[in-house]
Motif scaffolding. Sequence first.
Motif, PDB file in Angstrom:
ATOM      1  N   SER A 172      14.600   8.841   2.072  1.00  0.00           N
ATOM      2  CA  SER A 172      14.144   9.275   0.749  1.00  0.00           C
ATOM      3  C   SER A 172      12.978  10.246   0.832  1.00  0.00           C
ATOM      4  O   SER A 172      11.931  10.064   0.195  1.00  0.00           O
ATOM      5  N   ARG A 175       9.466   9.042   1.283  1.00  0.00           N
ATOM      6  CA  ARG A 175       8.803   8.251   0.245  1.00  0.00           C
ATOM      7  C   ARG A 175       8.951   6.752   0.446  1.00  0.00           C
ATOM      8  O   ARG A 175       8.239   5.966  -0.180  1.00  0.00           O
ATOM      9  N   ASP A 178       5.645   5.337   1.324  1.00  0.00           N
ATOM     10  CA  ASP A 178       4.526   5.676   0.449  1.00  0.00           C
ATOM     11  C   ASP A 178       4.302   4.534  -0.535  1.00  0.00           C
ATOM     12  O   ASP A 178       5.101   4.326  -1.449  1.00  0.00           O
ATOM     13  N   GLU A 181       4.612   5.228  -4.276  1.00  0.00           N
ATOM     14  CA  GLU A 181       5.910   5.638  -4.828  1.00  0.00           C
ATOM     15  C   GLU A 181       6.657   4.397  -5.299  1.00  0.00           C
ATOM     16  O   GLU A 181       7.026   3.536  -4.497  1.00  0.00           O
ATOM     17  N   ASP A 182       6.884   4.319  -6.617  1.00  0.00           N
ATOM     18  CA  ASP A 182       7.546   3.124  -7.156  1.00  0.00           C
ATOM     19  C   ASP A 182       8.723   3.457  -8.063  1.00  0.00           C
ATOM     20  O   ASP A 182       9.107   2.662  -8.910  1.00  0.00           O
ATOM     21  N   SER A 183       9.312   4.646  -7.885  1.00  0.00           N
ATOM     22  CA  SER A 183      10.462   5.016  -8.705  1.00  0.00           C
ATOM     23  C   SER A 183      11.648   4.127  -8.380  1.00  0.00           C
ATOM     24  O   SER A 183      11.760   3.561  -7.290  1.00  0.00           O
ATOM     25  N   VAL A 186      13.601   5.372  -5.220  1.00  0.00           N
ATOM     26  CA  VAL A 186      13.014   5.047  -3.924  1.00  0.00           C
ATOM     27  C   VAL A 186      13.073   3.549  -3.662  1.00  0.00           C
ATOM     28  O   VAL A 186      13.389   3.108  -2.556  1.00  0.00           O
ATOM     29  N   GLN A 187      12.793   2.754  -4.682  1.00  0.00           N
ATOM     30  CA  GLN A 187      12.872   1.302  -4.492  1.00  0.00           C
ATOM     31  C   GLN A 187      14.290   0.874  -4.188  1.00  0.00           C
ATOM     32  O   GLN A 187      14.504  -0.055  -3.413  1.00  0.00           O
TER      33      GLN A 187
END
Length: 220
Positions: A172, A175, A178, A181-183, A186-187
Amino acid sequence: MTRASESLPPELHAYLVDHSAPVDPVLADLAEETARLYPDLTTMQIGAEQGTFMTLLARISGARDVVEVGTFTGYSSICMARGIPDDGTLLALDVSEEWTAIARRYWARDGVAHKVDLRIGPALESLRALPEQRRFDLAFIDADKDGYIGYWEELVPRMRPGGVLLVDNTLSHGRVIDPAEDSAQVQGIRDFNDRALADDRVELVLLPIGDGLTLARKRA
C-alpha cells in the motif's frame, strides 16, 4: 506507461526493465491508452516487470484454470492468458463495463480472447456462485482493498493443492507501516496481510514487486 516497482530508485528500475523481456506493442499501447483515458487511475495497472513475472509464473506452474479479481483495462489478464495453454481459461471478474470494454479490444488484438471468460458484477458474488469443487491453478487479487479477505476466503478452498495465489498492493505505497494512516483501504491491506500470514492452508512470501505482491502456495 505502467506502474513501477516502488521499492527501487528510478535508475535501478529502468535498468531492471531494460534487462527483462521487452514490453511488446500490445501491452505498450494498452498502457498508453489507459494512461491517456484514465490519468488518475494508472496505479490500478500493474507494471511491466510484474506482468512479465506473472506470465512466466503461469507457464512455470503449468496453470490452465486461472481467476482474476479486478481486471481494469486488461493488462494483467493478457499477461496471465499468455502464460496458459491455448485451451486454458481465465475467469476475469470486474464491475466495470467501461474499463473491460478496453480489455476486450486488447484481448482480441493479442489473440487471447478465446481464453477469457469475463463476468461483470460484484466479484464476491461471482466467486460465491462458483461450484465449490472448482479448482483453480492460479489466482490474482487486485480489486477493492477492504474486500481482500472476502476474496481470499472464497478462493483458497477453490485452489488445487499446489495452486498459486497472487495478491497485489500489499505494501500500500508503504502506508502499511505508517501509524498515522488509518484509511479503510490501508487498514484493509493490513488486515489481509495478517490474515494471510496466519492462514495455515498456505505458505507465502511478500515480494517487493510493484506496490507489494504477495505470492502464496496452497499446501497439499
